[in-house]
Design a protein around this motif. Structure first.
Motif, PDB file in Angstrom:
ATOM      1  N   MET A   1       0.751  -1.289  -0.009  1.00 40.05           N
ATOM      2  CA  MET A   1      -0.100   0.164   0.103  1.00 40.05           C
ATOM      3  C   MET A   1       0.910   1.249  -0.171  1.00 40.05           C
ATOM      4  O   MET A   1       1.891   1.339   0.719  1.00 40.05           O
ATOM      5  CB  MET A   1      -0.848  -0.078   1.273  1.00 40.05           C
ATOM      6  N   SER A   2       0.567   2.080  -0.834  1.00 41.25           N
ATOM      7  CA  SER A   2       1.400   3.545  -0.767  1.00 41.25           C
ATOM      8  C   SER A   2       0.742   4.381  -0.114  1.00 41.25           C
ATOM      9  O   SER A   2      -0.566   4.660  -0.089  1.00 41.25           O
ATOM     10  CB  SER A   2       1.649   3.840  -2.395  1.00 41.25           C
ATOM     11  N   VAL A   3       1.419   5.417   0.768  1.00 42.66           N
ATOM     12  CA  VAL A   3       0.835   6.086   1.588  1.00 42.66           C
ATOM     13  C   VAL A   3       1.466   7.550   1.281  1.00 42.66           C
ATOM     14  O   VAL A   3       2.851   7.514   1.437  1.00 42.66           O
ATOM     15  CB  VAL A   3       0.756   5.663   3.114  1.00 42.66           C
ATOM     16  N   THR A   4       0.653   8.641   1.594  1.00 39.42           N
ATOM     17  CA  THR A   4       1.299   9.960   1.470  1.00 39.42           C
ATOM     18  C   THR A   4       2.264  10.088   2.504  1.00 39.42           C
ATOM     19  O   THR A   4       2.077   9.705   3.759  1.00 39.42           O
ATOM     20  CB  THR A   4       0.128  10.995   1.617  1.00 39.42           C
ATOM     21  N   PRO A   5       3.580  10.410   2.177  1.00 41.32           N
ATOM     22  CA  PRO A   5       4.613  10.370   2.977  1.00 41.32           C
ATOM     23  C   PRO A   5       4.387  11.393   4.331  1.00 41.32           C
ATOM     24  O   PRO A   5       3.983  12.641   3.987  1.00 41.32           O
ATOM     25  CB  PRO A   5       5.898  10.935   2.427  1.00 41.32           C
ATOM     26  N   SER A   6       4.462  10.952   5.586  1.00 42.76           N
ATOM     27  CA  SER A   6       4.129  11.816   6.674  1.00 42.76           C
ATOM     28  C   SER A   6       5.377  12.551   7.200  1.00 42.76           C
ATOM     29  O   SER A   6       5.460  13.698   7.545  1.00 42.76           O
ATOM     30  CB  SER A   6       3.353  11.271   7.824  1.00 42.76           C
ATOM     31  N   GLU A 106       8.981   1.636  -1.248  1.00 39.80           N
ATOM     32  CA  GLU A 106       8.588   1.999  -2.674  1.00 39.80           C
ATOM     33  C   GLU A 106       9.204   2.878  -3.585  1.00 39.80           C
ATOM     34  O   GLU A 106       9.329   2.317  -4.859  1.00 39.80           O
ATOM     35  CB  GLU A 106       6.900   2.527  -2.848  1.00 39.80           C
ATOM     36  N   ASN A 107      10.118   3.598  -2.750  1.00 36.40           N
ATOM     37  CA  ASN A 107      10.964   4.481  -3.416  1.00 36.40           C
ATOM     38  C   ASN A 107      12.127   3.884  -3.957  1.00 36.40           C
ATOM     39  O   ASN A 107      12.614   4.072  -5.079  1.00 36.40           O
ATOM     40  CB  ASN A 107      11.689   5.443  -2.525  1.00 36.40           C
ATOM     41  N   SER A 243       7.567  11.378 -11.013  1.00 33.17           N
ATOM     42  CA  SER A 243       7.657  10.877  -9.539  1.00 33.17           C
ATOM     43  C   SER A 243       7.698  11.905  -8.709  1.00 33.17           C
ATOM     44  O   SER A 243       8.152  12.820  -8.751  1.00 33.17           O
ATOM     45  CB  SER A 243       9.165  10.216  -9.626  1.00 33.17           C
ATOM     46  N   GLY A 244       6.593  11.729  -7.691  1.00 30.46           N
ATOM     47  CA  GLY A 244       6.106  12.929  -6.716  1.00 30.46           C
ATOM     48  C   GLY A 244       4.889  13.455  -6.883  1.00 30.46           C
ATOM     49  O   GLY A 244       3.998  12.949  -7.925  1.00 30.46           O
ATOM     50  N   MET A 245       4.427  13.827  -5.782  1.00 28.49           N
ATOM     51  CA  MET A 245       2.979  14.321  -5.625  1.00 28.49           C
ATOM     52  C   MET A 245       2.354  15.242  -6.529  1.00 28.49           C
ATOM     53  O   MET A 245       1.061  14.976  -6.907  1.00 28.49           O
ATOM     54  CB  MET A 245       2.669  14.776  -4.323  1.00 28.49           C
TER      55      MET A 245
END
Lengths: 283, 245
Positions: A1-6, A106-107, A243-245
């Motif tokens: 699962m990919s999660v927004t990095p906190s 994932e990175n 790659s990136g938000m």
């Protein structure tokens, strides 16, 4: 699962982030580099004597080792007359306070797969030359990327290390017995692996409406997004990864592509000449 | 369908593709929202034989406290292929490919979701590829975007995705599995057309700079058509709920 990095890779003090953003609008970077300028880099080939090809690369303060090893293995059923290629990446805990030991996240997986794709379809390595016993025994080319110190743009540092390592990779000597058994002669080599195409990646960061090449860690921490473009020595595009938000406009994508093609050609020549120079000095 | 022997011819003498489509022709696309009972939003999207289900749960309290962010919602995204979705059974354990695709799909949606409206919450997107025939990640973006809208999550635009490819030297729209496998390049693209933003862009294969521009233009024209279909799907769903006189 990919999660927004906190927790980001790096937290830039707000004052510095604002300065960086306002300077970049005027075409100036904190490091003094031009927007289309890579950091200085150094390449040391043959860094890992036990590997069949290797390179240690410093891109600014980012440090990466690429090790290439050739092992005898079996081909994939759909390509019985071709060797195989496996690319992996490890973000070693030495590299950053936020890297934890454990299986690749994932990175790291994304980085390895981007490098893999940049080489595979363009057939940078001629896998048809890596057959020992057709349909049965072939060379497996293992490319392992080791990120030792993280100061941004891990992808391009890895691509430089992989290109230099592959340019210096040798094929081990083997003895094939009449029964088809294969013995590898340790430490003896048959010849060069050789590359049919040289490939590099160029990472371009987007900050506001500004595009900048080879972002360092401070810059990465405030970028809207990045785009990685793999460029070959004949001026073609052999891979892309946003790659990136954030996102890019159509015009920005085309501009990034032009920039990547121009810088990529230059970079391939720089890496190749640095590598060849060391090979000459070494022999 | 897929033979491992000879490489098939992909562009026929009349210029049509092996599947009978024109170079700029999409597969028949079907979209449905609100297909699941429990999820806050859901969508079933088909690009020809590619069939993808997306479910959205949230905004809700994060399952794991430490992933929450004080000033916005986190997006959690899983792209997963069902074991029966491929020709050979796929192990249900997450592959490296699925890990990467979960990331790029999440990153294709981050720019449009107004996550600042739901601090300390989690918006969970679960994507299941039920049948794979090429273009699963782009169909997933379309499905996830519809499911988010169906869940009533504020977004700046709907994101639509489509893959373009180069087969037998021709740039074609919405490639299927055979065209992906035997073609020279596969370029998945997703965009928010009303914002003029490209939110997902990948290339596996080789293109000249001119071919790249052509591919991007073709992808965006397909995306605009799919985007219209998405709006129509949502409009119909909510037009059905009429207030009685």
């Amino acid at each position: 699962m990919s999660v927004t990095p906190s927790s980001p890779d790096y937290i830039l003090p707000k004052l510095k982030a604002e300065t960086l953003a306002s300077l970049v609008k005027k075409g100036v970077r904190l490091s003094g580099r031009a927007l289309d300028e890579f950091r200085d880099f150094s390449v040391k080939v043959g860094y890992i004597p036990n590997a069949d090809g290797s390179a240690f690369v410093k891109l600014g303060n980012t440090q990466v080792v690429a090790g290439v090893k050739l092992e005898v293995g079996t081909p994939y059923p759909d390509t019985p007359n071709e060797g195989t290629l496996v690319v992996s990446a490890e973000f070693v805990p030495t590299a950053s306070p936020v890297f934890e030991p454990g299986p690749p996240d994932e990175n790291a997986i994304e980085l390895a797969r981007v490098i893999d794709r940049s080489l595979r379809e363009i057939r940078a390595i001629d896998l048809s030359k890596l057959v020992l016993v057709p349909g049965k025994k072939v060379w497996v080319v293992w490319i392992d990327i080791y990120v030792l110190d993280h100061d941004g743009n891990l992808v391009d540092a890895s691509a430089i290390a992989v290109l230099a390592a592959l340019l210096t990779t040798k094929i081990p000597k083997v003895v094939v017995s009449p029964e088809g058994g294969i013995t590898v002669k340790k430490g003896e080599y048959e010849g060069e692996l050789g590359l049919s195409r040289r490939v590099i990646t160029v990472t371009i960061g987007k900050l506001g409406d500004v595009l900048l090449v080879d972002p360092d860690l401070e810059e990465e921490s405030v970028l809207d997004t990045k785009i990685v473009v793999a460029v070959s020595d004949d001026g073609r595009i052999s891979g892309i990864q946003k790659s990136g938000m954030g996102a890019l406009t159509y015009e920005e994508v085309l501009k990034a592509m032009d920039l990547a093609l121009r810088k990529g050609g230059e970079l391939i020549e720089l890496v190749s000449s640095a590598t060849l120079k060391q090979l000459k000095e070494g022999s | 369908m897929v033979s491992t022997s000879e490489r098939p011819r992909l562009i026929m003498e009349d210029g049509r593709r092996y599947n009978g489509r024109a170079y700029d022709e999409l597969r028949p696309i079907r979209m449905q929202v609100g297909v699941l009972n429990n999820a806050n939003g859901s969508a079933l999207v088909e690009y020809g034989r590619t069939k993808v289900l997306a479910a959205v749960y949230g905004p809700r309290e994060p399952q794991l406290k430490h992933v929450s962010i004080p000033y916005r919602a986190v997006l959690r995204c899983r792209y997963h292929m069902a074991p029966f979705s491929t020709h050979d059974r796929k192990s249900p354990a997450p592959s490296r490919r699925e890990v990467e695709l979960s990331k790029v799909i999440r990153e294709s949606l981050e720019p449009v979701v107004v996550s600042e409206m739901f601090p300390r919450t989690s918006i969970d997107i679960f994507i299941e590829v039920l049948n794979a025939d090429g273009g699963t990640r782009t169909a997933s973006v379309t499905a996830a975007s519809l499911a988010l809208a169906d869940a009533g999550i504020p977004m700046k635009d709907l994101v639509a995705g489509v893959a373009v490819g180069k087969v037998d030297g021709v740039i074609v729209l919405d490639i299927d599995e055979v065209e992906d496998m035997y073609g020279e390049a596969d370029m998945p693209v997703a965009a928010a057309p009303s914002l003029n933003l490209i939110t997902l862009l990948q290339l596996n294969g080789v293109l000249t700079p001119d071919e790249f521009k052509k591919s991007l233009d073709l992808a965006l024209s397909g995306i605009r058509r799919i985007h219209e279909g998405m709006k129509e799907t949502l409009r119909r769903r909510y037009l059905e709920v009429k207030v009685e006189e």
